[in-house]
Every structure is written in structure tokens, then in C-alpha cells.
Design an enzyme around this catalytic site. Structure first.
Site, PDB file in Angstrom:
ATOM      1  N   CYS A   1       2.181   2.613   4.385  1.00 36.95           N
ATOM      2  CA  CYS A   1       1.984   1.892   3.127  1.00 36.95           C
ATOM      3  C   CYS A   1       3.146   2.113   2.165  1.00 36.95           C
ATOM      4  O   CYS A   1       3.546   1.214   1.452  1.00 36.95           O
ATOM      5  CB  CYS A   1       0.703   2.333   2.458  1.00 36.95           C
ATOM      6  SG  CYS A   1      -0.445   3.134   3.561  1.00 36.95           S
TER       7      CYS A   1
ATOM      8  N   GLY B   1     -10.623   3.341   8.292  1.00 35.27           N
ATOM      9  CA  GLY B   1     -10.484   4.537   7.465  1.00 35.27           C
ATOM     10  C   GLY B   1     -10.557   4.221   5.976  1.00 35.27           C
ATOM     11  O   GLY B   1     -11.164   4.965   5.199  1.00 35.27           O
TER      12      GLY B   1
ATOM     13  N   THR C   1     -22.627  -8.192   9.798  1.00 38.77           N
ATOM     14  CA  THR C   1     -22.760  -8.247  11.253  1.00 38.77           C
ATOM     15  C   THR C   1     -21.758  -7.282  11.879  1.00 38.77           C
ATOM     16  O   THR C   1     -20.577  -7.285  11.529  1.00 38.77           O
ATOM     17  CB  THR C   1     -22.514  -9.679  11.760  1.00 38.77           C
ATOM     18  OG1 THR C   1     -23.465 -10.529  11.124  1.00 38.77           O
ATOM     19  CG2 THR C   1     -22.664  -9.774  13.264  1.00 38.77           C
TER      20      THR C   1
HETATM   21  C1  LIG Z   1      -4.413   5.377   8.385  1.00 39.35           C
HETATM   22  C2  LIG Z   1      -5.127   6.264   7.445  1.00 39.35           C
HETATM   23  C3  LIG Z   1      -6.169   5.796   6.627  1.00 39.35           C
HETATM   24  C4  LIG Z   1      -6.553   4.326   6.602  1.00 39.35           C
HETATM   25  O1  LIG Z   1      -7.193   3.936   7.768  1.00 39.35           O
HETATM   26  P1  LIG Z   1      -7.235   2.357   8.148  1.00 39.35           P
HETATM   27  O2  LIG Z   1      -8.182   2.317   9.314  1.00 39.35           O
HETATM   28  O3  LIG Z   1      -5.847   1.969   8.496  1.00 39.35           O
HETATM   29  O4  LIG Z   1      -7.786   1.650   6.972  1.00 39.35           O
HETATM   30  C5  LIG Z   1      -6.804   6.678   5.800  1.00 39.35           C
HETATM   31  N1  LIG Z   1      -6.455   7.984   5.765  1.00 39.35           N
HETATM   32  C6  LIG Z   1      -5.476   8.481   6.539  1.00 39.35           C
HETATM   33  C7  LIG Z   1      -5.140   9.920   6.469  1.00 39.35           C
HETATM   34  C8  LIG Z   1      -4.772   7.640   7.393  1.00 39.35           C
HETATM   35  O5  LIG Z   1      -3.781   8.127   8.143  1.00 39.35           O
END
Ligand SMILES: *Cc1c(COP(=O)(O)O)cnc(C)c1O
Length: 393
Positions: free
Chosen positions: A327, A74, A240
């Protein structure tokens, strides 16, 4: 689970990779290990597996296969969407609209662009964490190039009116990105009805592995790469491919889509039981929207105590929960989401987030409802801020 309780209620932080997903991934480590870019036949099964996963992701989002690009999760998808558009369209304009409650993967990216000369409008939200489509329209300027509004919030679960915001963006010919990381497997996500040009997802939030995600990029949209170095992903995302991860993403999203409506109904029942039970504790309130919220999200404030101290006592009772996002819970900063909802500083520290998952049972909820009131009372008895009428000693 007989006498030692282990109850995981932090599914917004991450989910268990489902065993079926792990099984689907396993052959792609040691058996089909070929580099998908190689030309010999050993590599063919890796290539086929990636395209199979791409079909599954596209089907789940109502997209075309050619519009799905695999990423490392994400965070990368959000960074790429925003930086890629800023870089490709920065000559046309340098104004970006987002909201005060986005995930840090979006907020810290636009903050970095701000230092490079972009102007950012952070839209406010109401007390339920809701963005109004009218405020989006009012913020649009001739030099606006991008609007980024999340589909569902990771802390309070509020679901935004993204379809309307998308219509507004489209009518002004402005590119629209949505972070849908929390929404997949919980509420329907369709890139066409949402009117989005870019949409971020992450596998580990819906029963897939960590470290893999995707970005939907509408066909014909001009966007620069974030990563350079190879011709993978239609020359748009070098590196990759994470073949086992991509296979896991495909298996997880197919599973999540198939069970979504049945699961959502079950989650809503459990969520109601949990919220109703917790709100019987005096001086407690629900954060987020009462109805427009993710089926698995519960976020509650208890006056006079801190979220972090509840977490420690819950952990001692075998309950894994969170104060907000994964976080922010490691730091002691107040939640930017709760502050944006208008909560004072002291209270923006004090929330408890419980996010249910497919394994959560009614017995788990009842156990939590047995533990939390005792924990809250114990902390209130210890806190100098607690008024006399709420003390037991
Ligand atoms: C967890 C999250 C992310 C980050 O995704 P990751 O795959 O952990 O980097 C971004 N946006 C939202 C709303 C999330 O809950």
C-alpha cells in the site's frame, strides 16, 4: 527461467494461489453453484464445503469451529474486530490501545474512531520494531476496552510478544485483538496460547485466493456486525458466502499448516544467505529484529539511495520486490513502520523488502546477490549525496 529471470520476492504483498488450491476451488464455481442459504439439495454441497473449510481453519488456529467467521480478507477482519468491539462496548469505555507499526487496516480504522470520540494510544516500538509488554500494561486505563497488537509486521517481519500481551489483557479483562495475517504458514499460531479474543487472517498471504479471510471470535464475546443484511455466519456477517474463496482458504491453510516447519527451516537458510550477502554492501543495515522475525522477511537499508529507484532497476533485471508494504509502495510516503523504529525521514524512504516464498530457490538468492550490489553502486554513483569514498566515478 532459463535466460529471462523472473524472480518473485514480494510474498508479503501476496502469494501465488497454489495450483492444488485452485483445483479444490474450481467445482464451486459452475458445478456446485448453489446458494448455501437455499433449502434444496443443490445448495447442500456449498453448505457442506463451507463447514469443511471452517473445520480446517479452526484446526489450524486451535479454535472451535463456531469461533471462525469468514470475511472478504484481512482488511475486513481488522475493521470488523475494531469497529465491532467499539460499537458493542463503547458505553463501557472509549479508549483503545494499539501500536505505531500496525497495518493501515488497523491504523486507519482507529483513526476513524478517533474522529467519533474514541481515544487511541499508539504504543511506541524499539529500534527493532518490538513492542514491550510493560508499555502495554502502563497504557491501560479504567476506560480501555480493546488492545490491538499485530503478531508479525508486514514490512520488517518483527514478531511481537503477543502471548505476554494477551496475558496482560486477560488479567485486566480487556479484549485483545491480533492481526495475524503475515504469520499464518510461517510461525505457529494458536489462539489459546496467544490469549487472543479476536484474530485476523487472510488467504492470499499463504497460497490461497485474494478477497477471502476470516476473523476468529472467542465464544461468548460480544461484538456487533460490520455488515448487515442477512443471517449468514451465525447472524454476525451478512452477505452470500464466497464459496469458492472459502474452499480455497480452507485448502490453503491446511496445506500451509502441514508444510510450515519444513518450509520455515528452508526459508531461514535462504534468508541468512540473502542477508549475509546483502550486508557485504558498504553502508547497508538490516531493519527489524535480528532473530524474532518472520522466516521469509528481509528488509535492508542502503544509505544514500531511495527504495523506489532500486525497485525499478531490480524490475528491469526480472526481480519483483518492494520498499515496504504494497500500500505504501504506490505512494511516495516514508514508511510509518521505519519512522516508528527511529529511522530519519530520508532513510525511511530507502529500504528494500524482499519476502521469500515456497518457490524461492538458492539459485534465485544467488542471482539477486549478483544484481543488487551492481544496482546499488550505479545509483550511488548517480546520487549527489554519495560521499567520495563510496563512488566508483
Ligand atoms: C495484507 C495484510 C492485511 C490486509 O489483508 P487483505 O486480505 O489484503 O485485505 C492486513 N494486515 C496485514 C499485516 C497484512 O499483511
Amino acid at each position: 527461467m532459463e535466460n529471462k529471470h523472473e524472480i518473485y520476492l514480494d510474498n508479503a504483498a501476496t502469494t501465488r494461489t497454489h495450483p492444488d488450491v485452485v483445483s479444490a476451488m474450481l467445482p464451486y464455481f459452475s458445478l456446485h453453484f448453489g446458494n448455501p442459504s437455499s433449502l434444496y439439495s443443490i445448495a447442500r454441497s456449498s453448505r457442506t464445503a463451507i463447514e469443511e473449510a471452517r473445520r480446517k481453519v479452526a484446526a489450524a488456529l486451535g479454535a472451535d469451529e463456531r469461533e471462525i467467521f469468514f470475511t472478504s480478507g484481512g482488511t475486513e477482519s481488522d475493521n470488523w474486530a475494531i469497529r465491532g468491539i467499539a460499537s458493542a462496548h463503547g458505553k463501557k469505555g472509549r479508549h483503545i490501545i494499539t501500536t505505531a507499526i500496525e497495518h493501515h487496516a488497523v491504523l486507519h480504522t482507529v483513526e476513524a474512531l478517533e474522529k467519533e470520540g474514541f481515544e487511541i494510544t499508539y504504543l511506541p516500538v524499539d529500534e527493532y520494531g518490538m513492542v514491550s509488554p510493560e508499555s502495554v500494561e502502563e497504557a491501560i486505563r479504567p476506560d480501555t476496552i480493546l488492545i490491538s497488537v499485530m503478531l508479525a509486521n508486514n514490512e520488517i517481519g518483527t514478531i511481537q510478544p503477543v502471548q505476554k500481551i494477551g496475558e496482560i489483557a486477560r488479567s485486566h479483562k480487556i479484549i485483545f485483538h491480533s492481526d495475524a495475517v503475515q504469520a499464518i504458514g510461517q510461525i505457529p499460531v494458536d489462539v489459546r496460547t496467544m490469549n487472543v479474543d479476536l484474530l485476523s487472517i487472510s488467504a492470499h498471504k499463504f497460497g490461497g485466493p485474494k478477497g477471502v479471510g476470516a476473523l476468529f471470535i472467542r465464544r461468548g464475546l460480544r461484538i456487533d456486525p460490520l455488515l448487515y443484511g442477512g443471517a449468514q455466519e451465525q447472524r454476525r456477517r451478512a452477505g452470500t458466502e464466497n464459496v469458492p474463496g472459502i474452499v480455497g482458504l480452507g485448502a490453503a491453510i491446511e496445506r500451509a499448516a502441514a508444510m510450515m516447519s519444513e518450509k520455515a527451516e528452508r526459508m531461514k537458510k535462504l534468508r541468512k544467505r540473502l542477508i549475509d550477502g546483502l550486508l557485504t554492501i558498504p553502508k547497508s543495515r538490516l531493519n527489524g529484529h535480528p532473530t524474532e522475525r518472520l522466516p521469509n522477511n528481509v528488509n535492508i537499508i542502503f544509505d544514500y539511495i531511495e527504495g523506489e529507484s532500486i525497485l525499478l532497476l531490480l524490475d528491469a533485471n526480472g526481480i519483483a520486490a518492494s520498499t515496504g508494504s504494497a500500500c505504501t509502495s504506490a505512494s511516495l510516503d516514508p514508511s510509518h513502520v521505519l519512522l516508528a523504529c527511529g529511522l530519519p525521514h530520508e532513510q525511511a524512504h530507502g529500504s528494500l523488502r524482499l519476502t521469500l516464498g515456497e518457490e524461492t530457490t538458492e539459485a534465485d538468492i544467488d542471482y539477486v546477490l549478483g544484481v543488487v550490489p551492481t544496482v546499488v553502486q550505479r545509483l550511488r554513483d548517480m546520487s549527489p549525496l554519495t560521499p567520495k569514498e563510496l563512488r566508483t566515478r
